[in-house]
Design a protein around this motif. Sequence first.
Motif, PDB file in Angstrom:
ATOM      1  N   SER A  18     125.497  66.580  19.847  1.00 15.91           N
ATOM      2  CA  SER A  18     126.281  66.939  18.656  1.00 15.91           C
ATOM      3  C   SER A  18     125.684  68.043  17.798  1.00 15.91           C
ATOM      4  O   SER A  18     126.228  68.357  16.748  1.00 15.91           O
ATOM      5  CB  SER A  18     126.505  65.694  17.798  1.00 15.91           C
ATOM      6  N   GLY A  19     124.572  68.632  18.213  1.00 15.49           N
ATOM      7  CA  GLY A  19     123.969  69.721  17.449  1.00 15.49           C
ATOM      8  C   GLY A  19     123.000  69.197  16.397  1.00 15.49           C
ATOM      9  O   GLY A  19     122.795  67.996  16.250  1.00 15.49           O
ATOM     10  N   ILE A  20     122.402  70.137  15.674  1.00 10.22           N
ATOM     11  CA  ILE A  20     121.450  69.788  14.617  1.00 10.22           C
ATOM     12  C   ILE A  20     122.246  69.699  13.322  1.00 10.22           C
ATOM     13  O   ILE A  20     122.714  70.713  12.809  1.00 10.22           O
ATOM     14  CB  ILE A  20     120.333  70.843  14.487  1.00 10.22           C
ATOM     15  N   LYS A  21     122.397  68.487  12.814  1.00 12.34           N
ATOM     16  CA  LYS A  21     123.229  68.342  11.617  1.00 12.34           C
ATOM     17  C   LYS A  21     122.609  67.510  10.521  1.00 12.34           C
ATOM     18  O   LYS A  21     123.223  67.321   9.484  1.00 12.34           O
ATOM     19  CB  LYS A  21     124.603  67.800  11.988  1.00 12.34           C
ATOM     20  N   TYR A  22     121.405  67.010  10.717  1.00 13.71           N
ATOM     21  CA  TYR A  22     120.796  66.177   9.689  1.00 13.71           C
ATOM     22  C   TYR A  22     119.507  66.799   9.175  1.00 13.71           C
ATOM     23  O   TYR A  22     118.781  67.457   9.915  1.00 13.71           O
ATOM     24  CB  TYR A  22     120.487  64.778  10.235  1.00 13.71           C
ATOM     25  N   GLY A  23     119.248  66.563   7.931  1.00 12.66           N
ATOM     26  CA  GLY A  23     118.028  67.004   7.285  1.00 12.66           C
ATOM     27  C   GLY A  23     118.005  66.450   5.880  1.00 12.66           C
ATOM     28  O   GLY A  23     118.991  65.879   5.421  1.00 12.66           O
ATOM     29  N   LEU A  33     120.515  66.773  -0.348  1.00 10.23           N
ATOM     30  CA  LEU A  33     121.496  67.409   0.519  1.00 10.23           C
ATOM     31  C   LEU A  33     121.129  67.122   1.974  1.00 10.23           C
ATOM     32  O   LEU A  33     119.959  67.060   2.323  1.00 10.23           O
ATOM     33  CB  LEU A  33     121.519  68.919   0.272  1.00 10.23           C
ATOM     34  N   ASP A  34     122.127  66.960   2.819  1.00  5.16           N
ATOM     35  CA  ASP A  34     121.911  66.598   4.217  1.00  5.16           C
ATOM     36  C   ASP A  34     122.118  67.820   5.114  1.00  5.16           C
ATOM     37  O   ASP A  34     123.154  67.953   5.764  1.00  5.16           O
ATOM     38  CB  ASP A  34     122.858  65.467   4.601  1.00  5.16           C
ATOM     39  N   HIS A 100     108.179  80.619   5.392  1.00  3.93           N
ATOM     40  CA  HIS A 100     108.627  80.461   6.776  1.00  3.93           C
ATOM     41  C   HIS A 100     109.877  79.588   6.890  1.00  3.93           C
ATOM     42  O   HIS A 100     110.440  79.465   7.974  1.00  3.93           O
ATOM     43  CB  HIS A 100     107.533  79.795   7.631  1.00  3.93           C
ATOM     44  N   TRP A 101     110.292  78.958   5.808  1.00  6.89           N
ATOM     45  CA  TRP A 101     111.322  77.924   5.879  1.00  6.89           C
ATOM     46  C   TRP A 101     112.728  78.457   5.605  1.00  6.89           C
ATOM     47  O   TRP A 101     112.941  79.314   4.755  1.00  6.89           O
ATOM     48  CB  TRP A 101     111.026  76.823   4.881  1.00  6.89           C
ATOM     49  N   TYR A 102     113.658  77.831   6.313  1.00  9.25           N
ATOM     50  CA  TYR A 102     115.090  78.122   6.148  1.00  9.25           C
ATOM     51  C   TYR A 102     115.827  76.789   6.091  1.00  9.25           C
ATOM     52  O   TYR A 102     115.368  75.793   6.650  1.00  9.25           O
ATOM     53  CB  TYR A 102     115.626  78.906   7.346  1.00  9.25           C
ATOM     54  N   VAL A 103     116.983  76.804   5.443  1.00  5.87           N
ATOM     55  CA  VAL A 103     117.889  75.654   5.454  1.00  5.87           C
ATOM     56  C   VAL A 103     119.229  76.178   5.960  1.00  5.87           C
ATOM     57  O   VAL A 103     119.714  77.214   5.509  1.00  5.87           O
ATOM     58  CB  VAL A 103     118.040  75.036   4.043  1.00  5.87           C
ATOM     59  N   TYR A 104     119.813  75.453   6.915  1.00 10.39           N
ATOM     60  CA  TYR A 104     121.104  75.836   7.467  1.00 10.39           C
ATOM     61  C   TYR A 104     122.175  74.953   6.839  1.00 10.39           C
ATOM     62  O   TYR A 104     122.184  73.741   7.061  1.00 10.39           O
ATOM     63  CB  TYR A 104     121.114  75.706   8.992  1.00 10.39           C
ATOM     64  N   LEU A 105     123.057  75.548   6.065  1.00  7.60           N
ATOM     65  CA  LEU A 105     124.089  74.793   5.344  1.00  7.60           C
ATOM     66  C   LEU A 105     125.299  74.567   6.250  1.00  7.60           C
ATOM     67  O   LEU A 105     126.381  75.103   6.043  1.00  7.60           O
ATOM     68  CB  LEU A 105     124.487  75.524   4.058  1.00  7.60           C
ATOM     69  N   GLY A 106     125.090  73.758   7.262  1.00  4.39           N
ATOM     70  CA  GLY A 106     126.131  73.451   8.226  1.00  4.39           C
ATOM     71  C   GLY A 106     125.513  72.769   9.433  1.00  4.39           C
ATOM     72  O   GLY A 106     124.379  72.314   9.391  1.00  4.39           O
TER      73      GLY A 106
END
Length: 128
Positions: A18-23, A33-34, A100-106
């Motif tokens: 299902s992809g990477i969708k949790y954090g 935020l998830d 170095h960090w990123y957050v993917y909003l999706g």
Amino acid sequence: MKLYHYTSKAAFRRILSSGIKYGEVPVNAAITLDYPWLTSSPVFIDQKWADEDPHKTEVKLHVDIPGIDDCLNKWPELAKELLLTPLQYSAINCDCDPSHWYVYLGIIPAEWVTHVTYRKGSKYLIEG
């Protein structure tokens, strides 16, 4: 853009389908935020945030974000948009280098995972 996502073996099985969708992106004591985190650092030792739960770094996923994607946010800039206080920002960064960090909003599709590396001890040795 080539980035990395560290995860557990158990979560990796879900990601394959299902992809990477949790954090967990903590905004304050009441709001988290998830969204998934990514890093430009391929080095395990840089992942000090996982010291309390080393299972979260059992698997290193190599992720290729195609083109320009508005869902991809550098963490320091997103933290400013979220109006985090300096104390909150420092606590989340846990003595790591947040540049170095990123957050993917999706959701990051499983197809964007180009390579998988498994950790053995403190090194990523077994590639698949």
